[in-house]
Design an enzyme around this catalytic site. Structure first.
Site, PDB file in Angstrom:
ATOM      1  N   GLU A 273      15.813  -2.361   6.443  1.00 21.26           N
ATOM      2  CA  GLU A 273      15.006  -3.160   5.508  1.00 21.26           C
ATOM      3  C   GLU A 273      15.756  -3.359   4.196  1.00 21.26           C
ATOM      4  O   GLU A 273      15.307  -2.906   3.142  1.00 21.26           O
ATOM      5  CB  GLU A 273      13.686  -2.429   5.213  1.00 21.26           C
ATOM      6  CG  GLU A 273      12.839  -2.117   6.425  1.00 21.26           C
ATOM      7  CD  GLU A 273      11.705  -1.138   6.105  1.00 21.26           C
ATOM      8  OE1 GLU A 273      11.698  -0.545   4.990  1.00 21.26           O
ATOM      9  OE2 GLU A 273      10.830  -0.955   6.957  1.00 21.26           O
ATOM     10  N   GLY A 275      17.156  -4.993   0.800  1.00 18.84           N
ATOM     11  CA  GLY A 275      16.757  -6.016  -0.158  1.00 18.84           C
ATOM     12  C   GLY A 275      17.912  -6.291  -1.100  1.00 18.84           C
ATOM     13  O   GLY A 275      18.589  -7.318  -1.023  1.00 18.84           O
ATOM     14  N   ARG A 276      18.151  -5.298  -1.968  1.00 20.17           N
ATOM     15  CA  ARG A 276      19.138  -5.462  -3.036  1.00 20.17           C
ATOM     16  C   ARG A 276      20.519  -5.890  -2.526  1.00 20.17           C
ATOM     17  O   ARG A 276      21.151  -6.760  -3.119  1.00 20.17           O
ATOM     18  CB  ARG A 276      19.276  -4.128  -3.783  1.00 20.17           C
ATOM     19  CG  ARG A 276      20.193  -4.194  -4.976  1.00 20.17           C
ATOM     20  CD  ARG A 276      20.480  -2.794  -5.539  1.00 20.17           C
ATOM     21  NE  ARG A 276      19.356  -1.911  -5.528  1.00 20.17           N
ATOM     22  CZ  ARG A 276      18.588  -1.641  -6.587  1.00 20.17           C
ATOM     23  NH1 ARG A 276      18.851  -2.211  -7.743  1.00 20.17           N
ATOM     24  NH2 ARG A 276      17.584  -0.800  -6.478  1.00 20.17           N
ATOM     25  N   CYS A 343       8.366  -7.912 -28.191  1.00 20.10           N
ATOM     26  CA  CYS A 343       8.068  -6.975 -29.272  1.00 20.10           C
ATOM     27  C   CYS A 343       8.050  -5.534 -28.764  1.00 20.10           C
ATOM     28  O   CYS A 343       7.016  -4.858 -28.805  1.00 20.10           O
ATOM     29  CB  CYS A 343       6.746  -7.352 -29.929  1.00 20.10           C
ATOM     30  SG  CYS A 343       5.427  -7.561 -28.737  1.00 20.10           S
TER      31      CYS A 343
HETATM   32  N1  LLP Z   1      11.944  -0.581   2.348  1.00 22.58           N
HETATM   33  C1  LLP Z   1      11.065   0.088   1.578  1.00 22.58           C
HETATM   34  C2  LLP Z   1       9.962   0.811   2.215  1.00 22.58           C
HETATM   35  C3  LLP Z   1      11.214   0.080   0.181  1.00 22.58           C
HETATM   36  O1  LLP Z   1      10.339   0.744  -0.573  1.00 22.58           O
HETATM   37  C4  LLP Z   1      12.279  -0.629  -0.406  1.00 22.58           C
HETATM   38  C5  LLP Z   1      12.453  -0.671  -1.859  1.00 22.58           C
HETATM   39  C6  LLP Z   1      13.167  -1.333   0.441  1.00 22.58           C
HETATM   40  C7  LLP Z   1      12.967  -1.265   1.811  1.00 22.58           C
HETATM   41  C8  LLP Z   1      14.310  -2.119  -0.081  1.00 22.58           C
HETATM   42  O2  LLP Z   1      15.223  -1.333  -0.764  1.00 22.58           O
HETATM   43  P1  LLP Z   1      16.639  -1.919  -1.241  1.00 22.58           P
HETATM   44  O3  LLP Z   1      17.443  -2.239   0.003  1.00 22.58           O
HETATM   45  O4  LLP Z   1      16.384  -3.134  -2.034  1.00 22.58           O
HETATM   46  O5  LLP Z   1      17.222  -0.832  -2.045  1.00 22.58           O
HETATM   47  N2  LLP Z   1      12.863  -2.138  -8.719  1.00 22.58           N
HETATM   48  C9  LLP Z   1      13.911  -1.192  -8.408  1.00 22.58           C
HETATM   49  C10 LLP Z   1      14.072  -0.977  -6.927  1.00 22.58           C
HETATM   50  C11 LLP Z   1      12.813  -0.521  -6.253  1.00 22.58           C
HETATM   51  C12 LLP Z   1      12.944  -0.401  -4.747  1.00 22.58           C
HETATM   52  C13 LLP Z   1      11.618  -0.216  -4.111  1.00 22.58           C
HETATM   53  N3  LLP Z   1      11.645  -0.109  -2.688  1.00 22.58           N
HETATM   54  C14 LLP Z   1      15.196  -1.666  -9.071  1.00 22.58           C
HETATM   55  O6  LLP Z   1      15.199  -2.691  -9.759  1.00 22.58           O
HETATM   56  O7  LLP Z   1      16.215  -0.994  -8.963  1.00 22.58           O
END
Ligand code: LLP
Length: 413
Positions: A273, A275-276, A343
């Site tokens: 899964e 994302g980043r 602010c």
């Molecule tokens: N799967 C689950 C269950 C998750 O909770 C997350 C991210 C992902 C997949 C995707 O993770 P990635 O591959 O993107 O690392 N807002 C924070 C990141 C929060 C991630 C939350 N969960 C930031 O800007 O660093």
């Protein structure tokens, strides 16, 4: 790979000048490279090799419809974390069976929705949630595909705000209790336990936690199968980190090999899964300087028209995104604290940036803002969400227009 090139002679996104887009659309503004998003999706998919696997792009990183649609066309499945994200995935053309529904606090209404469309799996967070899904399924006379999210008790090495698999974290069922919960689920009329799931954190830059989680979860899956549970997959979540400072980060090939090595002997399908890793480096935030003022200590404040309402990561996690100057200035470097217009003192974009002193109207570009940038943007201070532009095949188009005051007030009486 395609995407952005940054040089003193000019910055481009797949041949298009972001400053030209800013001249047309105004600032602040997000710009994405379609080619880079697709290339990164394909690189991860290829790194997972021949073992049966599926990439479920985590919409939470960036769920702008045009990007989700792009990834779906490239072949991606989806990881949705709310009813809203499920709706976006469907709108983008993702087949319900290609959606996994994760999330620590799913409401009954969201569960009903997921069941009604028939998602590929609901990643359940607790025994109680499995009970609720079973009740919904039995009332409808259907069986629902579920996976149990397991908290393996692994402390990943990342920002404390985004690690999720340690003993004190709210996510999933502790591994010690997971066996009993799964056996109970396997006996339910409304549930098909098809998978086990874990996600131990985001922006992971070392393999230790990844390897420990993969082996713990895979071993657990094998024990369940030995007990007669007909599992189909192991979902090892997202988390692969990117380089925000330009130094080499964890290689996608090493990450993928670690997951596949653990899961391959079982023959189970591997779900991930991410994302980043897919969208982070493929997006930038372009902002204009609205004020420049000297501080008492010899440094300068450079105030932008973008701040924590557009990119929350520096304020929330102390994240350091690299800045590029789209307006070239000569002169010797001075130390600039690049801040936003909100602010709040925490409203910073980058402290201690060394550069020739900019002037009002100059354009700056914030790198690696494609993930958790626009997705976490807010209307704080009644600021309009910025437009988002996708560069594709040498041309660009707005995939989300800038909000208007009417948009801001549309839900109010
Ligand atoms: N799967 C689950 C269950 C998750 O909770 C997350 C991210 C992902 C997949 C995707 O993770 P990635 O591959 O993107 O690392 N807002 C924070 C990141 C929060 C991630 C939350 N969960 C930031 O800007 O660093």
């Amino acid at each position: 790979m395609s995407g952005f090139t940054f040089s003193s002679t000019g910055t481009t996104c797949d041949g298009v000048d972001p400053a030209a887009i800013a001249a047309a659309e105004g600032t602040p503004l997000y710009v994405y490279s379609a080619a880079l998003i697709v290339a990164r999706y394909r690189a991860l998919d290829a790194a997972l090799g021949a073992h049966p696997h599926r990439v479920h792009y985590a919409l939470k990183a960036n769920s702008t419809l045009g990007l989700v649609r792009l990834l779906r066309s490239a072949g991606s499945a989806a990881d949705a974390n709310s009813g809203g994200e499920i709706a976006v995935a469907l709108r983008a053309g993702v087949h319900p069976r290609d959606i996994v529904f994760t999330g620590v606090g799913k409401t009954v209404a969201e569960l009903e929705y997921a069941v009604s469309i028939g998602v590929g799996a609901i990643n359940a967070e607790s025994g109680g949630e499995l009970d609720r899904i079973d009740r919904i399924a039995t009332a409808r006379g259907v069986r629902v595909r579920v996976a149990l999210r397991i908290n393996p008790g692994v402390e990943a090495d990342s920002h404390p705000g985004i690690v999720t698999g340690g003993p004190g974290h709210k996510f999933g069922v502790p591994i010690e209790e997971a066996g009993a919960v799964c056996r109970a689920a396997a006996g339910r009329k409304g549930l098909d336990l098809v998978g086990v799931h874990a996600h131990v954190g985001s922006q992971l830059t070392t393999l230790d936690a990844v390897a420990a989680t993969a082996s713990t979860i895979t071993r657990f899956a094998q024990e369940l199968r030995a007990d007669g549970v007909a599992l189909e997959h192991v979902d090892l979540g997202g988390g692969l980190g990117i380089s925000y400072d330009g130094n080499p980060a964890l290689a996608v090939t090493d990450y993928a090999r670690t997951l596949v090595d653990a899961v391959a002997p079982t023959g189970l399908t591997l779900l991930v899964e991410p994302g980043r890793w897919i969208v982070g480096p493929a997006g930038v935030l372009v902002a204009a300087v609205v004020d420049v003022k000297p501080q008492r200590n010899g440094r300068y404040f450079v105030v932008l028209d973008a701040g924590m309402s557009e990119l929350m990561r520096p304020a929330l996690y102390g994240a350091k995104h690299r800045l590029e100057r789209l307006t070239v200035r000569s002169g010797s470097d001075v130390t600039c604290d690049v801040v936003g217009p909100i602010c709040e003192t925490t409203d910073v974009i980058r402290l201690g940036q060394s550069m020739p002193l900019p002037e009002v109207g100059d354009l700056l570009l914030v790198r690696d803002a494609g993930a958790y940038g626009s997705a976490m943007a807010s209307n704080y201070n009644r600021r309009a969400l910025p437009p988002e532009v996708l560069v594709e095949g040498g041309a660009w188009r707005v995939i989300r227009r800038r909000q208007t005051v009417d948009d801001l007030l549309a839900c109010e009486s």
